[in-house]
Design an enzyme around this catalytic site. Structure first.
Site, short mmCIF file in Angstrom:
data_model
loop_
_atom_site.label_atom_id
_atom_site.label_comp_id
_atom_site.label_asym_id
_atom_site.label_seq_id
_atom_site.Cartn_x
_atom_site.Cartn_y
_atom_site.Cartn_z
N ASP A 293 0.82 -1.21 0.00
CA ASP A 293 0.00 0.00 0.00
C ASP A 293 0.86 1.25 0.00
OD1 ASP A 293 0.68 -0.80 2.70
OD2 ASP A 293 -0.69 0.74 3.44
N GLU B 261 -0.01 -1.24 5.70
CA GLU B 261 1.07 -0.83 6.59
C GLU B 261 0.98 0.64 6.92
OE1 GLU B 261 5.08 0.76 7.66
OE2 GLU B 261 3.79 1.26 5.96
#
Length: 382
Positions: free
Chosen positions: A73, A135
């Site tokens: 991400d 994350e």
């Protein structure tokens, strides 16, 4: 440097994997890439099945070996003044621009580009590849993968997280706790303000107390970190509906970034006690329904690996640098470490470019990362 990592990075940057979006298209791409090489994978989906972690293993079965870990991400580009398309690779002057190029798709591209070399080795111990989601919003996604490792009889002994460190090995970072505080007061016309309970006023008192608690945290210092102490700060506040209405509701989000060997829970508990023992009694004298609640949003532990360990010495050789340090940002490293996987951080690019418009990674840094992976491959050879 081979063109392989740059070409793969171009493919990875084309996927908009902002944390609020699904990462499945990128995971499908990686899965197909590994599958075409005969590598089996395992997925760990979120509750919506709109996001997934991916875990793969190369080499022999069994316990031990090394894991290469990275998140898929990226942070949003909203409101940022980009001069190049954020979700399209732009190559210029030895740099590759695009959201996530530094943080941290450059590392993922290098790992994928090195797969053929690892397969041809062959390996004397397992090489694990881990790709996680979410994350950037508190290391939330990787936890299902971590729990799998915790329960598994076979797991890696060591892990390299490829966050951007300019290819310098990192042995530690702080932990983080994020909390939402909601204040419920009592609304009334602002002309009769004493008849109401102003939620913004009481939220401000809590934020002021949080600031004082942060000053207390600063008294305990560890010079290995910058800043060398735990910090506390409120980052978001929302409340009120109109200037002539005493606000009934207000909420604010705050975080504590704590030294690895310190606890954030004591600070939150001190704020809770201040709310319950001093503020609530005062608020309920005016309106019995007043309340203050705290909700944990996310947390991850700090990381503190021995820079004199064998693993650290090996990483210094693989990366070509023994300039060990700590970083201010967090990673999933503490979560891996807690299940017995010794973890260090080393990857291409700099966090000075991460999260900013026109984010980039240099081709020189990608080349150094490929060299590190080649040294690792030689070390893993049978």
């Amino acid at each position: 440097m081979s063109n392989a990592p740059a070409a793969l990075l171009e493919r990875l940057l084309a996927f908009d994997t902002t944390s609020r979006e699904s990462n499945l298209a990128l995971i499908d791409f990686i899965d197909d890439y590994l599958g075409s090489a005969g590598i089996a994978t395992k997925r760990f989906y979120d509750e919506t099945r709109g996001k997934a972690n991916l875990l793969a293993r190369l080499g022999p079965a069994g316990d031990g070996g090394v894991m290469l870990s990275g998140h898929t991400d990226v942070v949003p580009v909203d409101g940022q003044a980009w001069t190049v398309p954020p979700f399209c690779a732009t190559r210029r002057d030895g740099r590759i621009y695009g959201r996530g190029s530094a943080d941290m798709k450059g590392f993922l591209a290098c790992v994928l580009a090195a797969v053929p070399d690892f397969l041809a080795a062959p390996l004397r111990m397992p090489l694990w590849l881990a790709f996680s989601y979410d994350e950037e919003v508190g290391c939330l996604g990787v936890r299902s993968l971590v729990e799998h490792l915790r329960a598994s009889p076979e797991k890696p002994a060591m892990c390299i997280i490829g966050e951007p460190t300019e290819m310098k090995p990192v042995y530690g970072h702080k932990g983080k706790l994020a909390v939402r505080c909601a204040v419920e007061g009592h609304a009334c016309h602002s002309a009769y303000a004493p008849q109401g309970v102003n939620a913004i006023t009481y939220a401000a008192k809590l934020i002021n107390r949080l600031s004082s608690l942060g000053e207390d945290l600063a008294r305990r210092q560890d010079p290995r970190f910058d800043p060398p102490f735990s910090t506390a700060q409120a980052g978001i506040i929302q409340g009120g509906s109109a200037l002539n209405i005493v606000p009934q509701s207000c909420q604010f989000d705050f975080e504590i970034r704590h030294l690895p060997e310190a606890s954030s829970d004591e600070t939150v508990e001190a704020l809770r006690q201040y709310a319950s023992e001093e503020l609530l009694a005062e608020m309920r004298q005016v309106a019995a329904g007043s309340n203050i609640t705290f909700q944990e949003l996310s947390r991850y532990p700090g990381l503190l690996t021995d820079p004199q360990s064998k693993f650290a010495r090996w990483l210094a050789q693989w990366s070509g640098s023994d300039d060990f340090s700590t970083v201010a940002f967090g990673t999933e490293g503490g979560l891996f470490d807690a299940v017995g996987v010794a973890t260090l951080i080393c990857g291409p690019g700099s966090m000075d470019q991460g999260h900013k418009p026109d984010e980039f990674v240099s081709e020189e840094q990608l080349g150094r990362c490929m060299a590190m992976l080649d040294h690792l491959c030689q070390w893993l050879k049978a």
